[in-house]
Motif scaffolding. Sequence first.
Motif, PDB file in Angstrom:
ATOM      1  N   GLY A 119     -16.884 -15.825 -12.786  1.00  0.00           N
ATOM      2  CA  GLY A 119     -18.188 -16.029 -12.181  1.00  0.00           C
ATOM      3  C   GLY A 119     -19.339 -15.500 -13.003  1.00  0.00           C
ATOM      4  N   GLU A 120     -19.036 -15.017 -14.231  1.00  0.00           N
ATOM      5  CA  GLU A 120     -20.040 -14.472 -15.151  1.00  0.00           C
ATOM      6  C   GLU A 120     -20.790 -13.295 -14.558  1.00  0.00           C
ATOM      7  N   ASP A 121     -20.104 -12.539 -13.691  1.00  0.00           N
ATOM      8  CA  ASP A 121     -20.667 -11.313 -13.142  1.00  0.00           C
ATOM      9  C   ASP A 121     -20.159 -10.073 -13.871  1.00  0.00           C
ATOM     10  N   MET A 122     -19.232 -10.244 -14.794  1.00  0.00           N
ATOM     11  CA  MET A 122     -18.676  -9.138 -15.566  1.00  0.00           C
ATOM     12  C   MET A 122     -18.428  -9.612 -16.984  1.00  0.00           C
ATOM     13  N   MET A 123     -18.658  -8.722 -17.943  1.00  0.00           N
ATOM     14  CA  MET A 123     -18.397  -9.063 -19.332  1.00  0.00           C
ATOM     15  C   MET A 123     -16.903  -9.236 -19.571  1.00  0.00           C
ATOM     16  N   SER A 124     -16.565 -10.179 -20.407  1.00  0.00           N
ATOM     17  CA  SER A 124     -15.164 -10.408 -20.726  1.00  0.00           C
ATOM     18  C   SER A 124     -14.678  -9.361 -21.718  1.00  0.00           C
ATOM     19  N   VAL A 125     -13.361  -9.307 -21.881  1.00  0.00           N
ATOM     20  CA  VAL A 125     -12.777  -8.365 -22.832  1.00  0.00           C
ATOM     21  C   VAL A 125     -13.199  -8.707 -24.252  1.00  0.00           C
ATOM     22  N   LEU A 126     -13.351  -9.982 -24.535  1.00  0.00           N
ATOM     23  CA  LEU A 126     -13.803 -10.396 -25.864  1.00  0.00           C
ATOM     24  C   LEU A 126     -15.218  -9.910 -26.139  1.00  0.00           C
ATOM     25  N   ASP A 127     -16.083  -9.946 -25.125  1.00  0.00           N
ATOM     26  CA  ASP A 127     -17.444  -9.421 -25.293  1.00  0.00           C
ATOM     27  C   ASP A 127     -17.435  -7.916 -25.543  1.00  0.00           C
ATOM     28  N   VAL A 128     -16.584  -7.200 -24.820  1.00  0.00           N
ATOM     29  CA  VAL A 128     -16.491  -5.753 -25.007  1.00  0.00           C
ATOM     30  C   VAL A 128     -16.002  -5.419 -26.409  1.00  0.00           C
ATOM     31  N   GLN A 129     -15.007  -6.153 -26.870  1.00  0.00           N
ATOM     32  CA  GLN A 129     -14.479  -5.892 -28.205  1.00  0.00           C
ATOM     33  C   GLN A 129     -15.495  -6.205 -29.289  1.00  0.00           C
ATOM     34  N   GLU A 130     -16.277  -7.252 -29.100  1.00  0.00           N
ATOM     35  CA  GLU A 130     -17.304  -7.578 -30.085  1.00  0.00           C
ATOM     36  C   GLU A 130     -18.426  -6.543 -30.095  1.00  0.00           C
ATOM     37  N   MET A 131     -18.732  -5.948 -28.948  1.00  0.00           N
ATOM     38  CA  MET A 131     -19.794  -4.951 -28.894  1.00  0.00           C
ATOM     39  C   MET A 131     -19.379  -3.629 -29.542  1.00  0.00           C
ATOM     40  N   LEU A 132     -18.126  -3.202 -29.305  1.00  0.00           N
ATOM     41  CA  LEU A 132     -17.675  -1.920 -29.822  1.00  0.00           C
ATOM     42  C   LEU A 132     -17.022  -2.031 -31.194  1.00  0.00           C
ATOM     43  N   GLY A 133     -16.459  -3.184 -31.515  1.00  0.00           N
ATOM     44  CA  GLY A 133     -15.830  -3.359 -32.813  1.00  0.00           C
ATOM     45  C   GLY A 133     -14.580  -2.521 -33.013  1.00  0.00           C
ATOM     46  N   LEU A 134     -13.782  -2.321 -31.956  1.00  0.00           N
ATOM     47  CA  LEU A 134     -12.568  -1.512 -32.028  1.00  0.00           C
ATOM     48  C   LEU A 134     -11.337  -2.365 -31.781  1.00  0.00           C
ATOM     49  N   SER A 135     -10.199  -1.869 -32.278  1.00  0.00           N
ATOM     50  CA  SER A 135      -8.929  -2.540 -32.006  1.00  0.00           C
ATOM     51  C   SER A 135      -8.580  -2.379 -30.529  1.00  0.00           C
ATOM     52  N   LEU A 136      -7.999  -3.406 -29.962  1.00  0.00           N
ATOM     53  CA  LEU A 136      -7.709  -3.436 -28.530  1.00  0.00           C
ATOM     54  C   LEU A 136      -6.265  -3.009 -28.300  1.00  0.00           C
ATOM     55  N   LEU A 137      -6.092  -1.897 -27.601  1.00  0.00           N
ATOM     56  CA  LEU A 137      -4.750  -1.406 -27.292  1.00  0.00           C
ATOM     57  C   LEU A 137      -4.200  -1.995 -26.009  1.00  0.00           C
ATOM     58  N   GLY A 138      -5.046  -2.223 -25.027  1.00  0.00           N
ATOM     59  CA  GLY A 138      -4.566  -2.767 -23.769  1.00  0.00           C
ATOM     60  C   GLY A 138      -5.707  -3.148 -22.852  1.00  0.00           C
ATOM     61  N   VAL A 139      -5.406  -4.030 -21.905  1.00  0.00           N
ATOM     62  CA  VAL A 139      -6.349  -4.476 -20.880  1.00  0.00           C
ATOM     63  C   VAL A 139      -5.703  -4.203 -19.526  1.00  0.00           C
ATOM     64  N   ILE A 140      -6.337  -3.360 -18.723  1.00  0.00           N
ATOM     65  CA  ILE A 140      -5.773  -2.945 -17.439  1.00  0.00           C
ATOM     66  C   ILE A 140      -6.542  -3.653 -16.321  1.00  0.00           C
ATOM     67  N   PRO A 141      -5.895  -4.486 -15.539  1.00  0.00           N
ATOM     68  CA  PRO A 141      -6.611  -5.165 -14.455  1.00  0.00           C
ATOM     69  C   PRO A 141      -6.892  -4.234 -13.288  1.00  0.00           C
ATOM     70  N   GLU A 142      -7.867  -4.606 -12.502  1.00  0.00           N
ATOM     71  CA  GLU A 142      -8.186  -3.857 -11.277  1.00  0.00           C
ATOM     72  C   GLU A 142      -6.999  -3.947 -10.322  1.00  0.00           C
ATOM     73  N   ASP A 143      -6.583  -2.807  -9.803  1.00  0.00           N
ATOM     74  CA  ASP A 143      -5.379  -2.770  -8.974  1.00  0.00           C
ATOM     75  C   ASP A 143      -5.583  -1.725  -7.876  1.00  0.00           C
ATOM     76  N   ALA A 144      -5.416  -2.149  -6.624  1.00  0.00           N
ATOM     77  CA  ALA A 144      -5.560  -1.220  -5.505  1.00  0.00           C
ATOM     78  C   ALA A 144      -4.429  -0.209  -5.455  1.00  0.00           C
ATOM     79  N   GLU A 145      -3.330  -0.486  -6.135  1.00  0.00           N
ATOM     80  CA  GLU A 145      -2.196   0.432  -6.140  1.00  0.00           C
ATOM     81  C   GLU A 145      -2.511   1.723  -6.889  1.00  0.00           C
ATOM     82  N   VAL A 146      -3.576   1.728  -7.703  1.00  0.00           N
ATOM     83  CA  VAL A 146      -3.938   2.935  -8.446  1.00  0.00           C
ATOM     84  C   VAL A 146      -4.279   4.071  -7.493  1.00  0.00           C
ATOM     85  N   ILE A 147      -5.013   3.770  -6.431  1.00  0.00           N
ATOM     86  CA  ILE A 147      -5.393   4.807  -5.468  1.00  0.00           C
ATOM     87  C   ILE A 147      -4.161   5.337  -4.749  1.00  0.00           C
ATOM     88  N   ARG A 148      -3.246   4.460  -4.379  1.00  0.00           N
ATOM     89  CA  ARG A 148      -2.036   4.913  -3.692  1.00  0.00           C
ATOM     90  C   ARG A 148      -1.184   5.790  -4.603  1.00  0.00           C
TER      91      ARG A 148
END
Length: 338
Positions: free
Chosen positions: A254-283
């Motif tokens: 929905g173009e309400d959040m920057m993509s991972v590709l945009d983040v990588q282009e802004m910081l210029g760092l190697s990508l180790l992992g992409v962690i999705p939003e998960d409600a199980e983290v709180i549990r």
Amino acid sequence: MTALAVSPTLPVQGLSRSLDEGRDLRFKSFCSPQKLRTPVLTPRARRQRWTVRSILQWNRRPQLAGETPRIVVITSGKGGVGKTTTTANIGLALARLEFKVVAIDADVGLRNLDLLLGLENRVNYTAMEVLNGECRLDQALIRDKRWANFELLCINKPRYKMPLGFGGKALVWLVDALKTRTEGSPDFVLIDCPAGIDAGFITAITPANEAILVTTPDITSLRDADRVTGLLECDGVRDIKMVVNRVRSDMIKGEDMMSVLDVQEMLGLSLLGVIPEDAEVIRSTNRGYPLVLNRPPTLAGLAFEQAAWRLVEQDSMKAVLVEETLPRKKGFLQFFGG
């Protein structure tokens, strides 16, 4: 692993014959013909085989790259992006891969790593008692009961302030003491860095030769991450990899959040992992049970396992841009480009 590898060869409704044949060829290298026979499964076993198939992404143990012990600091600059969660899950994922891991909670006043690991009731001694000569180093190390090759070291107790004499040299001394232990040197030393770029940050990054930068796809976190990257490079830490946390694909579409590709282009760092939003983290945080130990695994837990795998082999992933085209309705106007 051999017994678990039988499940991908089972017939599944809805899959084409070509996919089944390709899967048989892929697992034929380490499965004997007798083990490829299709057993009779109960309904519960049919549901569980999808879990097994998601875990068996690789049929080999990762090869440890670089000189050991590898001192890795997990930092971000901004608070609340998931540094401690990343430290706990990657640390236990490395332990499950049969590597010796020591996690150091360098956040003195606001330590939380023991809570996420469920070890808060076992912290009797800390690194400050070791430096003061009140206890031995092995007494301050807390060994996890689930995985004996994972140990936790807290710098100080929450109700105490950091002494003026504690700094980067003291943390370097602790890391050197871990290298010369009689039980053997650990393969990984993970340092959970406190938020900010003050004295606690400088202390945490002093002994490190690698860094994992945790960020989220928002502008405030990216600004702090860019600042921290410059400070790490000035301190001599050149091997910096990035973990993008709390990614929501629906907001990216929905173009309400920057993509991972945009983040990588802004910081210029190697990508180790992409962690999705998960409600199980709180549990998992409230239970003191990290995501990588959950069965069946969650998407975030699998992402942490893959990030740990890449960390072992000093590998990285590549973000790609996927363009989606909506299906066009067939009609008379399509001949005129409508």
